[in-house]
Design an enzyme around this catalytic site. Structure first.
Site, PDB file in Angstrom:
ATOM      1  N   HIS A   1      25.084 -95.227 -47.839  1.00 56.79           N
ATOM      2  CA  HIS A   1      24.819 -96.651 -48.075  1.00 56.79           C
ATOM      3  C   HIS A   1      23.496 -97.097 -47.454  1.00 56.79           C
ATOM      4  CE1 HIS A   1      28.762 -97.084 -49.822  1.00 56.79           C
ATOM      5  NE2 HIS A   1      29.277 -96.474 -48.767  1.00 56.79           N
TER       6      HIS A   1
ATOM      7  N   LYS B   1      20.679 -90.584 -26.519  1.00 57.63           N
ATOM      8  CA  LYS B   1      20.111 -89.637 -25.552  1.00 57.63           C
ATOM      9  C   LYS B   1      18.721 -89.210 -26.013  1.00 57.63           C
ATOM     10  CE  LYS B   1      21.969 -90.088 -22.680  1.00 57.63           C
ATOM     11  NZ  LYS B   1      23.072 -90.938 -22.538  1.00 57.63           N
TER      12      LYS B   1
ATOM     13  N   TRP C   1      35.510 -75.176  -5.673  1.00 58.63           N
ATOM     14  CA  TRP C   1      35.979 -75.741  -6.939  1.00 58.63           C
ATOM     15  C   TRP C   1      37.135 -74.860  -7.359  1.00 58.63           C
ATOM     16  CZ3 TRP C   1      35.744 -73.769 -12.091  1.00 58.63           C
ATOM     17  CH2 TRP C   1      36.119 -74.698 -13.057  1.00 58.63           C
TER      18      TRP C   1
ATOM     19  N   ARG D   1      28.207 -77.745  -6.819  1.00 55.31           N
ATOM     20  CA  ARG D   1      28.944 -76.612  -7.367  1.00 55.31           C
ATOM     21  C   ARG D   1      30.461 -76.763  -7.220  1.00 55.31           C
ATOM     22  NH1 ARG D   1      25.740 -72.211  -8.161  1.00 55.31           N
ATOM     23  NH2 ARG D   1      27.546 -70.859  -8.092  1.00 55.31           N
TER      24      ARG D   1
ATOM     25  N   GLU E   1      25.826 -91.734 -29.375  1.00 54.22           N
ATOM     26  CA  GLU E   1      25.414 -91.305 -28.030  1.00 54.22           C
ATOM     27  C   GLU E   1      24.352 -90.198 -28.105  1.00 54.22           C
ATOM     28  OE1 GLU E   1      25.611 -92.416 -25.173  1.00 54.22           O
ATOM     29  OE2 GLU E   1      25.303 -90.733 -23.819  1.00 54.22           O
TER      30      GLU E   1
ATOM     31  N   CYS F   1      31.845 -72.312  -7.094  1.00 58.99           N
ATOM     32  CA  CYS F   1      31.960 -72.674  -5.682  1.00 58.99           C
ATOM     33  C   CYS F   1      30.601 -72.408  -5.061  1.00 58.99           C
ATOM     34  CB  CYS F   1      32.973 -71.786  -4.964  1.00 58.99           C
ATOM     35  SG  CYS F   1      34.636 -71.895  -5.635  1.00 58.99           S
TER      36      CYS F   1
ATOM     37  N   LYS G   1      18.132 -97.380 -14.397  1.00 61.45           N
ATOM     38  CA  LYS G   1      19.480 -96.829 -14.279  1.00 61.45           C
ATOM     39  C   LYS G   1      20.509 -97.952 -14.298  1.00 61.45           C
ATOM     40  CE  LYS G   1      22.355 -93.540 -13.720  1.00 61.45           C
ATOM     41  NZ  LYS G   1      22.616 -92.870 -15.009  1.00 61.45           N
TER      42      LYS G   1
ATOM     43  N   ASN H   1      32.962 -66.790  -4.028  1.00 58.03           N
ATOM     44  CA  ASN H   1      32.743 -67.564  -5.255  1.00 58.03           C
ATOM     45  C   ASN H   1      32.976 -66.600  -6.410  1.00 58.03           C
ATOM     46  OD1 ASN H   1      31.728 -69.204  -7.339  1.00 58.03           O
ATOM     47  ND2 ASN H   1      29.641 -68.499  -6.974  1.00 58.03           N
ATOM     48  N   GLY H   2      33.888 -66.943  -7.315  1.00 57.15           N
ATOM     49  CA  GLY H   2      34.175 -66.044  -8.443  1.00 57.15           C
ATOM     50  C   GLY H   2      35.673 -65.931  -8.649  1.00 57.15           C
TER      51      GLY H   2
ATOM     52  N   GLU I   1      16.159 -92.237 -25.799  1.00 59.84           N
ATOM     53  CA  GLU I   1      15.774 -92.777 -24.490  1.00 59.84           C
ATOM     54  C   GLU I   1      14.923 -91.812 -23.675  1.00 59.84           C
ATOM     55  OE1 GLU I   1      19.205 -94.228 -22.284  1.00 59.84           O
ATOM     56  OE2 GLU I   1      20.310 -92.379 -22.562  1.00 59.84           O
TER      57      GLU I   1
END
Ligand code: G6P
Length: 602
Positions: free
Chosen positions: A498, A479, A75, A27, A475, A2, A597, A101-102, A482
């Site tokens: 192969h 990453k 959160w 957050r 992927e 949070c 993007k 927060n916590g 790129e």
């Protein structure tokens, strides 16, 4: 996570707090709130479910006067995201208000004790328990707010970063920290506090980083005072920060990409709030599903094929949009096309949708940008809602796409009864555990950074994965290439023999994605083949793994999970690895050369 913010001084507190909350929104953003003491001495608390913008809306026309206040963006941990559970929380008499927060671990036993003393609770949160405890200590002992906070905190276990207002002392904020971050900003004649420095630095660059189990007294007209929980006073150092506005926007992270990687526990949590059920009716009649996408979104589509076929038992094909649109595909009104796109603007995917419409094929899109072209061209859309993704290399949008697609398979499977109710419930439970598991994976960031330097001279790398994690090999390789410009390829583990096996040497890093699964032993055999040819193995394995780890020069772990959700965990260390290798090579991580993007041209 949070975010908390506080201000006391000569400025109007409300705009400072709101701007600070916006900076901390990375957050958490399931609810937000603010508490202020007005010039008339009222302690006003305003809250709203949803993002900070909702709070701003909710406070229009309200009394937001005052030069002292605290605020919070949440959160959810204890209690669903709702206005009732949003912070700040009042104490019983409404004399105190607190943000936190916590997690207070022993909140239940404290709650029961306070209930026996006649305290009532209006929320489900551990935070309300703590503010009530502070009030209880204060009223039963006659101690000052500072001393009551110290005494109350001696009784709690867990993590906290808190800020408390008392309407009896309108020139003071008491804050404290253990585990969760807390920064104090020291202005000329005012003070700030926040979960990180980003809400502070545009007003003052002089900050104090509060240590664990320390309580801070911010009283106007005095220097800050910091105490241990036993009341003894501590010396502190004021640090001078140098931060640009650009860095500010990155929430204190060096790059947007790293910030976005770290946002994933929250974005996955947000995805869980977005129901898939309203979208599934057309799928239950579909004879075939075709997925079209580009780049990272195409990798999400590949994972979806495994889930849709295994869970929903509907035949599924995955195409690059650019191939699909030109290959005169066989389509009908019994098919469904799923278009996946973070930006909603990718030209080839848009063209694939237009082609599908010509055959009367229903188009469902999974997209992040509300109102963009792809949703507008689709019959129905599920939004991933991960917030703006600024780093060109997609991270948080990818994991949210995989979430959405596997949830889709699950919901169809439930309706079509291709999975049992028990399996459905098991998988839904696994989903709920994902955000915490990603947090655990992210704790390896420092280790991965330290190791990444070992790969900075690599010319080429091979990524191997199997089943649900074969697309993660693709992927992971994407990453790396790129953003670090190291050539990398992803292969199914068993397919390596192969062809790519010819490339293996002691120079060649081979990244093996090998979480526990039904075919784990086969993947281990493939890894041993690489090892026998002096390949350098870097692995992603399930916690507790020994077989692959023994063969590896570096191992990253993920918590155990069901195989169909393991890609969401396994990709995270690979995002971090690519990021740190690119940084070690001095590359422009957020804006890699030649990439964009959003590709709105063919
Ligand atoms: C570009 C971006 C990639 C992205 C791809 C597809 O190549 O650099 O990160 O995966 O486009 O974009 P979309 O917005 O359709 O997901």
């Amino acid at each position: 996570m949070c975010g908390i913010v506080g201000y006391i001084g000569h400025r109007k507190a409300f705009p400072v707090l709101i701007k600070g909350l916006h900076r901390l929104e990375y957050r958490g953003y399931d609810s937000a709130g603010v508490a202020m003491i007005s010039p008339a001495g009222q302690l006003n608390v305003y809250k709203a479910k949803g993002k900070v913008a909702e709070l701003e809306h909710a406070t229009i026309g309200k009394d937001v006067e005052g030069t002292i206040g605290i605020a919070h963006t949440r959160w959810a941990t204890h209690g669903e995201p709702s206005e009732r559970n949003a912070h700040p929380h009042y104490s019983q008499s409404k004399q105190l208000a607190m943000v936190h927060n916590g997690i207070i671990e022993n909140y239940e036993s404290i709650r029961q004790r306070l209930q026996a003393e006649g305290y009532h609770f209006v929320s489900d949160t551990d935070t309300e328990v703590l503010v009530q405890l502070i009030e209880y200590v204060k009223t039963t002992t006659g101690l000052s707010l500072l001393k009551a906070v110290e005494k109350a905190l001696q009784q709690v276990t867990g993590a906290y970063s808190i800020a408390v207002l008392d309407k009896e002392t309108p020139n003071q904020i008491i804050a404290a920290r253990k585990g969760s971050p807390l920064v104090i900003g020291v202005g000329k004649d005012d003070f700030f506090l926040a979960s990180d420095a980003t809400p502070i630095v545009e007003y003052t660059q002089d900050v104090i980083y509060v240590g664990d189990e320390e309580v801070v007294d911010l009283t106007l007209g005095q220097q800050p005072h910091i105490y241990r929980l036993d009341g003894s006073e501590l010396a502190y150092e004021i640090k001078h920060l140098v931060m640009t506005i650009d860095e500010l926007e990155k929430g204190g992270f060096e790059h947007y990409m790293l910030k976005e990687i770290f946002e994933q526990p929250n974005t996955i949590r947000a995805s869980l709030q977005e129901p898939m059920q309203p979208h599934i009716a057309p799928f239950c009649k579909a004879k075939r599903i075709i997925i079209c996408a580009c780049g990272t979104s195409w990798h999400a589509g590949l994972i979806a094929k495994y889930a849709i076929e295994q869970i929903a038992r509907i035949p599924c094909e995955v195409d690059y949009s650019s191939e699909f649109r030109y290959r005169n595909p066989v389509l009908s009104s019994e098919d469904i096309l799923i278009a996946i796109s973070q930006s909603g603007e990718t030209a080839d995917t848009l063209a694939a949708i237009e082609l599908a419409h010509r055959y009367g094929t229903f188009v469902f899109s999974i997209c992040n940008v509300v109102g963009s072209s792809i949703p507008r061209a689709s019959n129905d859309t599920y939004y991933t809602h991960v917030g703006p993704e600024i780093g060109v290399a997609s991270t948080k949008a990818f994991t949210a796409q995989v979430m959405a697609l596997t949830l889709l398979a699950l919901e169809i499977g439930r309706v079509k009864q291709t999975i049992t109710e028990e399996r459905y419930r098991h998988l839904m439970n696994e989903y709920r555990l994902l955000p915490d598991k990603i947090e655990v994976v992210l704790q390896q960031n420092d280790r991965i950074r330290e190791y990444a330097g070992n790969l900075k001279e690599a010319v080429s790398a091979l990524y191997l994965g199997h089943g649900y994690n074969f697309p993660i090999a693709l992927e992971g390789a994407l990453k790396l290439k790129e953003i670090s410009y190291i050539h990398a390829e992803g292969y199914p583990s068993a397919e390596m023999k192969h062809g790519p096996i010819a490339l293996i040497s002691s120079e060649m890093p081979v990244v093996a994605i090998a979480p526990q699964c039904d075919t784990y032993e086969k993947v281990v055999s493939n890894i041993r083949v690489v090892k026998a040819r002096q390949g350098r193995i870097i692995s992603v394995v399930t916690e507790g793994d020994t077989q692959v780890s023994e063969e590896s020069e570096f191992t990253m772990t993920i918590p155990p999970s069901d195989e169909c959700l393991s890609p969401i965990l396994a990709v995270v260390p690979l995002q971090l690895l690519a990021y740190h290798v690119a940084v070690a090579r001095g590359c422009n991580v957020d804006q890699p050369r030649n990439l964009a993007k959003s590709v709105t041209v063919e």
